[in-house]
Design a protein around this motif. Structure first.
Motif, PDB file in Angstrom:
ATOM      1  N   ASP A 144      26.639   1.721  -5.772  1.00  0.00           N
ATOM      2  CA  ASP A 144      25.886   0.916  -5.456  1.00  0.00           C
ATOM      3  C   ASP A 144      24.534   1.359  -5.202  1.00  0.00           C
ATOM      4  N   ASP A 145      24.555   2.245  -4.719  1.00  0.00           N
ATOM      5  CA  ASP A 145      23.356   3.105  -3.789  1.00  0.00           C
ATOM      6  C   ASP A 145      22.896   4.047  -3.983  1.00  0.00           C
ATOM      7  N   ASP A 146      23.351   4.123  -5.309  1.00  0.00           N
ATOM      8  CA  ASP A 146      22.904   5.546  -6.313  1.00  0.00           C
ATOM      9  C   ASP A 146      21.714   4.804  -6.771  1.00  0.00           C
ATOM     10  N   GLN A 147      20.729   5.705  -7.285  1.00  0.00           N
ATOM     11  CA  GLN A 147      19.172   6.035  -7.675  1.00  0.00           C
ATOM     12  C   GLN A 147      18.584   6.906  -8.439  1.00  0.00           C
ATOM     13  N   VAL A 148      17.622   6.183  -8.908  1.00  0.00           N
ATOM     14  CA  VAL A 148      17.421   6.556 -10.143  1.00  0.00           C
ATOM     15  C   VAL A 148      15.848   6.611 -10.089  1.00  0.00           C
ATOM     16  N   THR A 149      14.273   7.195 -10.307  1.00  0.00           N
ATOM     17  CA  THR A 149      13.113   7.093 -10.982  1.00  0.00           C
ATOM     18  C   THR A 149      13.156   7.460 -12.381  1.00  0.00           C
ATOM     19  N   VAL A 150      12.621   6.701 -12.994  1.00  0.00           N
ATOM     20  CA  VAL A 150      12.383   6.783 -14.103  1.00  0.00           C
ATOM     21  C   VAL A 150      11.075   6.680 -14.606  1.00  0.00           C
ATOM     22  N   ARG A 151      10.342   8.020 -15.825  1.00  0.00           N
ATOM     23  CA  ARG A 151       8.851   7.418 -15.903  1.00  0.00           C
ATOM     24  C   ARG A 151       8.842   7.012 -17.259  1.00  0.00           C
ATOM     25  N   ILE A 209      13.315  11.194 -16.006  1.00  0.00           N
ATOM     26  CA  ILE A 209      14.213  10.797 -15.325  1.00  0.00           C
ATOM     27  C   ILE A 209      13.316  11.799 -14.457  1.00  0.00           C
ATOM     28  N   VAL A 210      12.658  11.471 -13.080  1.00  0.00           N
ATOM     29  CA  VAL A 210      12.411  12.347 -12.546  1.00  0.00           C
ATOM     30  C   VAL A 210      12.632  12.191 -11.049  1.00  0.00           C
ATOM     31  N   PHE A 211      13.699  11.341 -10.576  1.00  0.00           N
ATOM     32  CA  PHE A 211      14.451  11.163  -9.421  1.00  0.00           C
ATOM     33  C   PHE A 211      15.658  10.754  -9.818  1.00  0.00           C
ATOM     34  N   ALA A 212      16.686  11.443  -9.577  1.00  0.00           N
ATOM     35  CA  ALA A 212      18.411  11.340  -9.927  1.00  0.00           C
ATOM     36  C   ALA A 212      18.840  11.711  -8.498  1.00  0.00           C
ATOM     37  N   HIS A 216      11.594   2.235 -10.176  1.00  0.00           N
ATOM     38  CA  HIS A 216      12.598   2.888  -8.964  1.00  0.00           C
ATOM     39  C   HIS A 216      13.540   2.115  -9.363  1.00  0.00           C
ATOM     40  N   PHE A 217      15.180   2.682  -9.152  1.00  0.00           N
ATOM     41  CA  PHE A 217      16.123   2.294  -8.917  1.00  0.00           C
ATOM     42  C   PHE A 217      17.166   2.474  -8.024  1.00  0.00           C
ATOM     43  N   ILE A 218      17.642   1.638  -7.106  1.00  0.00           N
ATOM     44  CA  ILE A 218      18.625   1.828  -6.276  1.00  0.00           C
ATOM     45  C   ILE A 218      19.340   0.317  -6.839  1.00  0.00           C
ATOM     46  N   GLY A 219      20.625   1.741  -7.306  1.00  0.00           N
ATOM     47  CA  GLY A 219      22.182   0.320  -7.574  1.00  0.00           C
ATOM     48  C   GLY A 219      21.719  -0.253  -9.179  1.00  0.00           C
ATOM     49  N   ARG A 260      18.374  -3.400  -6.888  1.00  0.00           N
ATOM     50  CA  ARG A 260      17.049  -3.849  -6.812  1.00  0.00           C
ATOM     51  C   ARG A 260      16.524  -2.551  -7.890  1.00  0.00           C
ATOM     52  N   ALA A 261      14.985  -2.758  -7.787  1.00  0.00           N
ATOM     53  CA  ALA A 261      14.051  -2.436  -8.848  1.00  0.00           C
ATOM     54  C   ALA A 261      13.073  -2.340  -8.771  1.00  0.00           C
ATOM     55  N   THR A 262      12.073  -1.135  -8.685  1.00  0.00           N
ATOM     56  CA  THR A 262      10.579  -1.611  -8.183  1.00  0.00           C
ATOM     57  C   THR A 262       9.630  -0.765  -9.308  1.00  0.00           C
ATOM     58  N   ILE A 263       8.650  -1.252  -8.935  1.00  0.00           N
ATOM     59  CA  ILE A 263       7.237  -0.917 -10.028  1.00  0.00           C
ATOM     60  C   ILE A 263       6.759   0.010  -9.267  1.00  0.00           C
ATOM     61  N   VAL A 264       7.326   1.358  -9.365  1.00  0.00           N
ATOM     62  CA  VAL A 264       6.531   2.564  -7.904  1.00  0.00           C
ATOM     63  C   VAL A 264       4.727   2.225  -8.790  1.00  0.00           C
ATOM     64  N   ALA A 265       3.942   2.248  -7.424  1.00  0.00           N
ATOM     65  CA  ALA A 265       2.630   3.044  -8.204  1.00  0.00           C
ATOM     66  C   ALA A 265       2.469   4.152  -9.595  1.00  0.00           C
ATOM     67  N   PRO A 266       1.882   3.674 -10.615  1.00  0.00           N
ATOM     68  CA  PRO A 266       1.489   4.602 -11.688  1.00  0.00           C
ATOM     69  C   PRO A 266       1.075   6.305 -11.353  1.00  0.00           C
ATOM     70  N   PRO A 267       1.913   6.918 -11.788  1.00  0.00           N
ATOM     71  CA  PRO A 267       1.763   8.320 -11.190  1.00  0.00           C
ATOM     72  C   PRO A 267      -0.166   8.500 -11.277  1.00  0.00           C
TER      73      PRO A 267
END
Length: 134
Positions: A52-59, A74-77, A121-124, A127-134
């Motif tokens: 449930d608390d796995d995290q991934v950020t995808v671009r 995938i920029v963060f896992a 950015h996804f947390i489980g 929760r999913a959030t659009i992060v400011a564009p890179p």
């Protein structure tokens, strides 16, 4: 005996075909995504993280029709199961993107978002959030 196996195989094929058809109809019946946050929640609904608390950020970027442009990155896992699970976690996100796109963008959102690079950015799955564009 062989006839029964043949009948079972055809029945299995029929069940799989019906299930795939139902999945395609469900995708077509989705209401259009009208807001940027709907992109994140649409992908999160398809993702199956191990914890449930796995995290991934995808671009990634989308076309105006909701298809992914190019290959998402995938920029963060980070798996709560440890570093050994990080690559499986990233693979599960890539599978979710592949299986759940194109997203049904509204014409207005598609025109506004087409070609924009997004970091999500996804947390489980909750929760999913659009992060400011890179």
């Amino acid at each position: 005996m062989q006839e029964r196996q043949t009948v079972r195989r055809f029945a299995s094929i029929g069940i799989v075909a019906l299930a795939l058809g139902a999945r395609a109809q469900a995708a077509e019946a989705q209401s259009p995504v009208t807001r940027v946050h709907g992109i994140a929640t649409g992908l999160a609904a398809c993702w199956r993280p191990a914890h449930d608390d796995d995290q991934v950020t995808v671009r990634l970027s989308f076309t105006r029709e909701g298809a992914v442009i190019g290959e998402p990155r995938i920029v963060f896992a980070r798996s709560s199961g440890g570093r050994a699970d990080d690559s499986a976690l990233a693979a599960s996100m890539m599978a979710a993107i592949r299986d759940c796109t194109p997203l049904p963008f509204s014409a207005r959102l598609g025109a506004a978002i087409a070609g924009q690079v997004l970091d999500i950015h996804f947390i489980g799955r909750s929760r999913a959030t659009i992060v400011a564009p890179p």
